[in-house]
Scaffold this motif. Structure first.
Motif, PDB file in Angstrom:
ATOM      1  N   GLU A 207     -63.166 107.116  -4.423  1.00 23.47           N
ATOM      2  CA  GLU A 207     -62.917 107.135  -2.983  1.00 23.47           C
ATOM      3  C   GLU A 207     -62.353 108.489  -2.578  1.00 23.47           C
ATOM      4  O   GLU A 207     -61.679 109.141  -3.374  1.00 23.47           O
ATOM      5  CB  GLU A 207     -61.922 106.033  -2.579  1.00 23.47           C
ATOM      6  N   PRO A 208     -62.618 108.926  -1.352  1.00 28.24           N
ATOM      7  CA  PRO A 208     -62.064 110.215  -0.901  1.00 28.24           C
ATOM      8  C   PRO A 208     -60.538 110.236  -0.968  1.00 28.24           C
ATOM      9  O   PRO A 208     -59.874 109.245  -0.658  1.00 28.24           O
ATOM     10  CB  PRO A 208     -62.559 110.329   0.543  1.00 28.24           C
ATOM     11  N   LEU A 209     -60.001 111.376  -1.383  1.00 30.08           N
ATOM     12  CA  LEU A 209     -58.560 111.572  -1.489  1.00 30.08           C
ATOM     13  C   LEU A 209     -58.077 112.367  -0.289  1.00 30.08           C
ATOM     14  O   LEU A 209     -58.650 113.416   0.042  1.00 30.08           O
ATOM     15  CB  LEU A 209     -58.233 112.327  -2.775  1.00 30.08           C
ATOM     16  N   GLU A 210     -57.066 111.885   0.373  1.00 26.16           N
ATOM     17  CA  GLU A 210     -56.486 112.656   1.470  1.00 26.16           C
ATOM     18  C   GLU A 210     -55.886 113.950   0.914  1.00 26.16           C
ATOM     19  O   GLU A 210     -55.228 113.927  -0.136  1.00 26.16           O
ATOM     20  CB  GLU A 210     -55.400 111.856   2.182  1.00 26.16           C
ATOM     21  N   PRO A 211     -56.110 115.098   1.564  1.00 21.36           N
ATOM     22  CA  PRO A 211     -55.587 116.367   1.042  1.00 21.36           C
ATOM     23  C   PRO A 211     -54.090 116.319   0.745  1.00 21.36           C
ATOM     24  O   PRO A 211     -53.642 116.894  -0.255  1.00 21.36           O
ATOM     25  CB  PRO A 211     -55.909 117.358   2.164  1.00 21.36           C
ATOM     26  N   GLY A 212     -53.328 115.622   1.572  1.00 21.89           N
ATOM     27  CA  GLY A 212     -51.886 115.532   1.369  1.00 21.89           C
ATOM     28  C   GLY A 212     -51.493 114.719   0.160  1.00 21.89           C
ATOM     29  O   GLY A 212     -50.327 114.742  -0.262  1.00 21.89           O
ATOM     30  N   ASP A 213     -52.451 114.013  -0.442  1.00 18.27           N
ATOM     31  CA  ASP A 213     -52.173 113.212  -1.641  1.00 18.27           C
ATOM     32  C   ASP A 213     -52.488 113.963  -2.931  1.00 18.27           C
ATOM     33  O   ASP A 213     -52.300 113.422  -4.027  1.00 18.27           O
ATOM     34  CB  ASP A 213     -52.978 111.905  -1.598  1.00 18.27           C
ATOM     35  N   LEU A 214     -52.986 115.200  -2.808  1.00 13.99           N
ATOM     36  CA  LEU A 214     -53.224 116.024  -3.997  1.00 13.99           C
ATOM     37  C   LEU A 214     -51.914 116.711  -4.354  1.00 13.99           C
ATOM     38  O   LEU A 214     -51.635 117.835  -3.946  1.00 13.99           O
ATOM     39  CB  LEU A 214     -54.317 117.067  -3.737  1.00 13.99           C
ATOM     40  N   GLY A 215     -51.102 116.006  -5.088  1.00 20.63           N
ATOM     41  CA  GLY A 215     -49.794 116.516  -5.473  1.00 20.63           C
ATOM     42  C   GLY A 215     -49.454 116.076  -6.885  1.00 20.63           C
ATOM     43  O   GLY A 215     -50.314 115.623  -7.645  1.00 20.63           O
TER      44      GLY A 215
END
Length: 295
Positions: free
Chosen positions: A156-164
């Motif tokens: 599923e697509p990952l929200e950019p803010g969740d790439l941490g």
């Protein structure tokens, strides 16, 4: 190659451009001919200082290099805006070696339960050729450890803010194994490209710098690999695509990183938000008893 790159850098640094133009009186028919490699490197060095382009002999020589398939021939003949940091060192701002330094220079990505959950469902996508291209600046520069490069696909697509770090900690990454403080921060494509360039240009403590011309080539090849772009994508198209990616730097006080002369972690989320590339590199001047870099 190192001899020619060193000589080219010396020539460009010590003589006016108009004198260098005399080197390009004739056009080559064979890339193996004497002097061709040196001239290709000179053109590469001149491009980095914003000189050389717009001069008839040099432009003609650069075009012939492209026709003959020289690897440096595909690079732009002028410095791109995204390359503005190449070779620029700011006093007081050396390599980021600690989590504390990373936090001080870049905005940290907040913890994310959605990111942690997404990381659990990420699937590794092996690609040796792409990994080698991404690691090239560090391997060529002789960094102490071969970089870890991994690629992942998400259902599923990952929200950019969740790439941490919450996301990265769930991935099967050697560099993040073990206890230790870890942090991920948002960065920009010019910062990433500059780090790739610097890794090759200045080299590792136990390695050797590659000179500006090839460092620039290796940096772009690495950036393309991290972005998942085919090699034939024009450079300006690649630059236009960078804002559609999410760029993250990370560091961790785990056993994998040396925390000595230089450490770097990069994670890149593609525009579909379903593909992530990760690169981790570390360098040290602390040697094991047998003379090798400590693991």
């Amino acid at each position: 190659m190192t001899r020619e790159t060193d000589e080219a850098a010396r020539l460009v640094a010590t003589r006016p451009v108009r004198e260098s133009e005399a080197l390009f009186a004739g056009l080559p028919d064979d890339l193996r001919a004497p002097g061709v490699e040196l001239r290709a490197c000179v053109l590469g060095e001149l491009a980095l200082i914003g000189a050389g382009a717009g001069r008839g002999r040099m432009d003609a020589y650069a075009e012939r290099l492209r026709e003959l398939g020289h690897p440096l021939g595909r690079l732009p003949g002028h410095r791109l805006d995204v390359e503005h940091r190449f070779g620029v060192r700011v006093r007081g701002l050396g390599s980021v070696k600690t989590v504390r330094q990373l936090r001080a220079r870049f905005p940290e990505v907040p913890p994310s339960e959605a990111g942690a959950d997404a990381g659990l469902h990420a699937v590794g996508v092996p690609d040796d050729a792409r990994a080698q291209a991404a690691a090239r600046p560090f391997v060529a520069g002789g960094w102490a450890r071969t970089p870890e490069v991994r690629f992942f696909a998400l259902p599923e697509p990952l929200e950019p803010g969740d790439l941490g770090m919450a996301f990265l900690r769930q991935l099967p990454l050697d560099c993040l194994e073990g206890d230790g403080t870890a942090v991920a921060c948002v960065t920009t494509p010019d910062d990433v490209l500059n780090e790739l360039f610097s890794a090759a240009c200045y080299g590792g403590v136990g390695g050797q710098g590659q000179g500006g011309a090839y460092a620039r080539l290796f940096a772009w090849e690495s950036l393309y690999a991290l972005m998942g772009l085919p090699a034939d994508v024009p450079f300006l198209d690649a630059v236009r695509a960078t804002p559609d990616h999410r760029w993250v730097r990370f560091l961790a006080s785990t056993p994998w990183f040396h925390r000595d002369t230089a450490d770097l972690g990069l994670a890149v989320l593609d525009p579909s938000r379903t593909r992530v590339a990760v690169l981790a590199a570390t360098d040290t001047d602390v040697m094991a008893p047998d003379g090798s870099a400590r693991p």
